[in-house]
Enzyme design. Structure first.
Site, PDB file in Angstrom:
ATOM      1  N   HIS A 107       6.182   2.638   7.606  1.00 46.08           N
ATOM      2  CA  HIS A 107       5.793   4.030   7.393  1.00 46.08           C
ATOM      3  C   HIS A 107       6.957   4.982   7.607  1.00 46.08           C
ATOM      4  CE1 HIS A 107       1.508   3.530   6.793  1.00 46.08           C
ATOM      5  NE2 HIS A 107       1.492   2.652   7.766  1.00 46.08           N
ATOM      6  N   HIS A 114       0.844  -1.193   0.000  1.00 49.71           N
ATOM      7  CA  HIS A 114       0.000   0.000   0.000  1.00 49.71           C
ATOM      8  C   HIS A 114       0.880   1.244   0.000  1.00 49.71           C
ATOM      9  CE1 HIS A 114       1.013   0.804   4.194  1.00 49.71           C
ATOM     10  NE2 HIS A 114       0.835  -0.474   4.419  1.00 49.71           N
ATOM     11  N   GLY A 172      -2.563   3.831   9.434  1.00 56.69           N
ATOM     12  CA  GLY A 172      -3.798   3.473  10.130  1.00 56.69           C
ATOM     13  C   GLY A 172      -3.633   3.407  11.638  1.00 56.69           C
ATOM     14  N   HIS A 173      -2.536   2.807  12.101  1.00 53.37           N
ATOM     15  CA  HIS A 173      -2.312   2.712  13.545  1.00 53.37           C
ATOM     16  C   HIS A 173      -2.217   4.111  14.165  1.00 53.37           C
ATOM     17  CE1 HIS A 173      -1.287  -1.423  12.541  1.00 53.37           C
ATOM     18  NE2 HIS A 173      -1.351  -1.721  13.823  1.00 53.37           N
ATOM     19  N   ARG A 201       5.479   1.721  14.082  1.00 53.74           N
ATOM     20  CA  ARG A 201       5.309   1.297  12.686  1.00 53.74           C
ATOM     21  C   ARG A 201       6.437   1.853  11.807  1.00 53.74           C
ATOM     22  NH1 ARG A 201       2.183  -2.690  11.486  1.00 53.74           N
ATOM     23  NH2 ARG A 201       1.288  -1.686   9.680  1.00 53.74           N
TER      24      ARG A 201
END
Length: 163
Positions: free
Chosen positions: A117, A40, A46-47, A111
């Site tokens: 990320h 992605h 998202g976290h 993350r």
């Protein structure tokens, strides 16, 4: 070959030898996510978005300026199975809001460490989650049947918001 300034302790370490043995001579550090980069796009995280939203609601709900008395931490002598008094330099100045902000940061930054990320994903996603939480709280204010006096909290950017 460019002369990269890598210390001989690193180049001759047992860890590097184990990595090269396991990964067919490659000297690159293995990634936490073994399948490599995620499929992605990077932004948004998202976290971090969920952490931003949840922490914002908690800061609105609780007194974020409240001091944390008698803070505790995991005791390394017991492998974290018991707690001991936290005596760090900031032990007397811990607040609910500060600890909630650290929690959100730890979730997002974790993350980043795994290679999923970038830092900008974390910082912008915290703000995205915060914006979602503010919208939910504003909607709540307009639709709740009970008396609603609102509440004030500090955003991740240091601004005071009253809903």
């Amino acid at each position: 070959d460019a002369p990269y300034p890598i210390h001989n302790d690193v180049l001759n370490s047992a860890a590097l030898a184990r990595i090269q043995t396991k990964y067919a001579g490659a000297a690159l550090l293995p990634m936490v996510v073994t399948e490599g980069s995620p499929l992605h796009p990077s932004y948004g995280a998202g976290h971090a978005t969920v952490a931003g939203a949840c922490v914002t609601i908690l800061k609105w709900f609780f007194d974020e300026t409240a001091s944390i008395s008698d803070p505790r931490e995991a005791d390394p002598a017991t492998n974290g199975t018991s707690l001991r008094m936290y005596t760090g330099p900031d032990a007397g100045s811990l607040t609910v809001g500060g600890e909630l902000n650290k929690l959100a940061a730890n979730i997002g930054i974790g993350r980043n460490h795994s290679g999923v990320h970038w830092r900008s994903d974390y910082t912008e996603s915290l703000r995205l989650g915060e914006a979602v939480a503010i919208a939910v709280l504003e909607d709540f204010r307009e639709t709740v049947n009970e008396e609603f006096t609102g509440g004030t909290f500090t955003t991740f950017d240091g601004e005071q918001v009253t809903i």
